[in-house]
Design a protein around this motif. Structure first.
Motif, mmCIF file in Angstrom:
data_model
loop_
_atom_site.group_PDB
_atom_site.id
_atom_site.type_symbol
_atom_site.label_atom_id
_atom_site.label_comp_id
_atom_site.label_asym_id
_atom_site.label_seq_id
_atom_site.Cartn_x
_atom_site.Cartn_y
_atom_site.Cartn_z
ATOM 1 N N GLY A 145 42.891 2.162 60.378
ATOM 2 C CA GLY A 145 42.731 2.721 58.980
ATOM 3 C C GLY A 145 41.206 2.643 58.599
ATOM 4 O O GLY A 145 41.192 3.226 57.253
ATOM 5 N N ARG A 146 40.239 2.498 59.303
ATOM 6 C CA ARG A 146 38.780 2.474 58.990
ATOM 7 C C ARG A 146 38.444 4.143 58.997
ATOM 8 O O ARG A 146 37.425 4.231 58.342
ATOM 9 N N ARG A 147 39.001 4.703 59.768
ATOM 10 C CA ARG A 147 38.658 6.311 60.068
ATOM 11 C C ARG A 147 40.011 6.820 59.775
ATOM 12 O O ARG A 147 41.158 6.837 59.979
ATOM 13 N N ARG A 148 39.666 8.124 58.827
ATOM 14 C CA ARG A 148 41.023 8.948 58.539
ATOM 15 C C ARG A 148 41.341 9.784 59.894
ATOM 16 O O ARG A 148 40.537 10.345 60.582
ATOM 17 N N LEU A 149 42.338 9.758 60.225
ATOM 18 C CA LEU A 149 42.892 10.554 61.235
ATOM 19 C C LEU A 149 42.852 12.116 60.981
ATOM 20 O O LEU A 149 43.140 12.735 59.888
ATOM 21 N N THR A 150 42.665 12.836 62.117
ATOM 22 C CA THR A 150 42.549 14.460 61.882
ATOM 23 C C THR A 150 44.015 14.795 62.041
ATOM 24 O O THR A 150 44.330 15.753 61.600
ATOM 25 N N ARG A 151 44.706 13.932 63.159
ATOM 26 C CA ARG A 151 46.005 14.263 63.571
ATOM 27 C C ARG A 151 46.704 12.900 64.183
ATOM 28 O O ARG A 151 45.939 11.956 64.787
ATOM 29 N N GLY A 152 47.848 12.916 64.171
ATOM 30 C CA GLY A 152 48.513 11.790 64.625
ATOM 31 C C GLY A 152 49.001 10.670 63.785
ATOM 32 O O GLY A 152 49.070 10.912 62.537
ATOM 33 N N THR A 153 49.934 9.711 64.484
ATOM 34 C CA THR A 153 50.356 8.697 63.640
ATOM 35 C C THR A 153 50.186 7.218 64.096
ATOM 36 O O THR A 153 50.009 7.060 65.233
ATOM 37 N N VAL A 154 50.242 6.405 63.286
ATOM 38 C CA VAL A 154 50.438 4.820 63.735
ATOM 39 C C VAL A 154 51.344 4.057 63.313
ATOM 40 O O VAL A 154 51.847 4.271 61.943
ATOM 41 N N HIS A 155 52.117 3.684 64.014
ATOM 42 C CA HIS A 155 53.482 2.827 63.934
ATOM 43 C C HIS A 155 53.313 1.317 64.070
ATOM 44 O O HIS A 155 52.538 0.878 65.066
ATOM 45 N N LEU A 156 53.612 0.391 63.135
ATOM 46 C CA LEU A 156 53.651 -1.027 63.163
ATOM 47 C C LEU A 156 54.993 -1.481 63.398
ATOM 48 O O LEU A 156 55.705 -1.337 62.076
ATOM 49 N N LYS A 157 55.500 -1.868 64.314
ATOM 50 C CA LYS A 157 56.907 -2.497 64.496
ATOM 51 C C LYS A 157 57.907 -1.391 63.951
ATOM 52 O O LYS A 157 58.898 -1.737 63.156
ATOM 53 N N GLY A 158 57.457 -0.150 64.429
ATOM 54 C CA GLY A 158 58.545 1.022 63.952
ATOM 55 C C GLY A 158 58.236 1.565 62.701
ATOM 56 O O GLY A 158 58.837 2.648 62.183
ATOM 57 N N GLN A 159 57.492 1.006 61.784
ATOM 58 C CA GLN A 159 56.975 1.328 60.412
ATOM 59 C C GLN A 159 55.691 2.336 60.174
ATOM 60 O O GLN A 159 54.633 1.689 61.064
ATOM 61 N N ASP A 160 55.932 3.534 59.965
ATOM 62 C CA ASP A 160 54.742 4.417 59.938
ATOM 63 C C ASP A 160 53.783 3.922 58.986
ATOM 64 O O ASP A 160 53.907 3.646 57.637
ATOM 65 N N VAL A 161 52.354 3.503 59.205
ATOM 66 C CA VAL A 161 51.280 2.953 58.568
ATOM 67 C C VAL A 161 50.242 3.889 58.254
ATOM 68 O O VAL A 161 49.326 3.698 57.854
ATOM 69 N N SER A 162 50.537 5.227 58.759
ATOM 70 C CA SER A 162 49.209 6.155 58.992
ATOM 71 C C SER A 162 48.686 6.575 57.512
ATOM 72 O O SER A 162 47.653 6.775 57.448
ATOM 73 N N ALA A 163 49.520 6.297 56.506
ATOM 74 C CA ALA A 163 49.167 6.637 55.260
ATOM 75 C C ALA A 163 48.591 5.532 54.530
ATOM 76 O O ALA A 163 47.775 5.603 53.347
#
Ligand SMILES: Nc1ncnc2c1ncn2[C@@H]1O[C@H](COP(=O)(O)OP(=O)(O)OP(=O)(O)O)[C@@H](O)[C@H]1O
Ligand SMILES: [Mg+2]
Length: 240
Positions: free
Chosen positions: A54-72
């Protein structure tokens, strides 16, 4: 997304103007798994750590931790949820005693008993005997272990390490590798290991991913990746 993964990054892109630092990268970490991440300079290895944490803003895509979306979520919130990292350069405070630094980091994380937390981390990394001296009195290998200790406060489930062995002797590297391996089984930590030392990467990783120009060019079991013709051509060269 699959909740059985400790970490799942899907189609992650980071563009700096016209530069595609990451161009649709997907990778996963199973609980307790070590995944080595290799690739030439500028391939996007540090950037993917910045993207996932989360140090850089994503241009596209998602990040999930144990199935939970943490992208935002921001970097601090992701750290609270057990996503931790080390930096390519050491973040140790040279004048402060070892235990104090780890306790402070733990306290900052909001851990209720930061003394006990620090103690557990220092014991796990065999730093207890050195807890009362200042960091500048440590050997370089011990300083890198302190870096790791700082990343481990609050018992994260996922650890992203950016060249933790850089500058270490062969013996110190193997020492750190041994601690990493022990951590994954004893504390069930999943590790993404960015590292240039091929002996270490292929020696301790359960899986290896190879980046080139912001893309994944190979991913799988270490032996298969090492034998992959594209990897040999792009990265390992004749040394492989
Ligand atoms: N803030 C930035 N602005 C513009 N371009 C950037 C920025 N940060 C990184 N880049 C570019 O993104 C690409 C990926 O860089 P990154 O640092 O992730 O590579 P790396 O694989 O970690 O390399 P190394 O092995 O040298 O550490 C490079 O082309 C780099 O020049
Ligand atoms: Mg880098």
């Amino acid at each position: 997304m699959n909740p059985s993964y400790a970490l799942q990054a899907e189609d992650v892109a980071i563009h700096y103007g016209g530069v595609k630092a990451l161009d649709g990268v997907s990778l996963t970490l199973e609980p307790g798994q070590i995944r080595g991440l290799i690739g030439p300079n500028g391939a996007g290895k540090s950037t993917v750590i910045d993207a996932i944490t989360g140090r850089r803003r994503l241009t596209r895509g998602t990040v999930h931790l144990k199935g939970q979306d943490v992208s935002a979520l921001g970097a601090t919130e992701r750290r609270q949820r057990g996503l931790s990292r080390s930096f390519q350069r050491t973040s140790v405070f040279s004048q402060m005693p070892v235990r104090k630094q780890v306790e402070l980091a733990s306290h900052k994380m909001g851990v209720a008993d930061s003394h006990a937390d620090a103690d557990a981390v220092l014991r796990e990394l065999e730093l207890l005997d050195l807890a009362d001296i200042t960091a500048d009195e440590l050997g370089y290998g011990e300083q890198r272990r302190l870096d790791l200790a700082l990343a481990l406060v609050g018992r994260p489930g996922v650890l992203l390490l950016d060249e933790p062995m850089a500058g270490l002797s062969v013996k110190e590297s193997h020492d750190l590798a041994r601690h990493l391996k022990a951590l994954t089984s004893r504390w069930e930590v999943s590790v993404l290991l960015v590292e240039h030392d091929m002996d270490v990467v292929f020696g301790i990783s359960d899986a290896v991913t190879v980046f080139e120009l912001g893309r994944v060019i190979a991913s799988g079991e270490p032996a298969a990746v090492r034998a992959n013709p594209r990897v040999r051509e792009a990265y390992l060269g004749s040394a492989a």
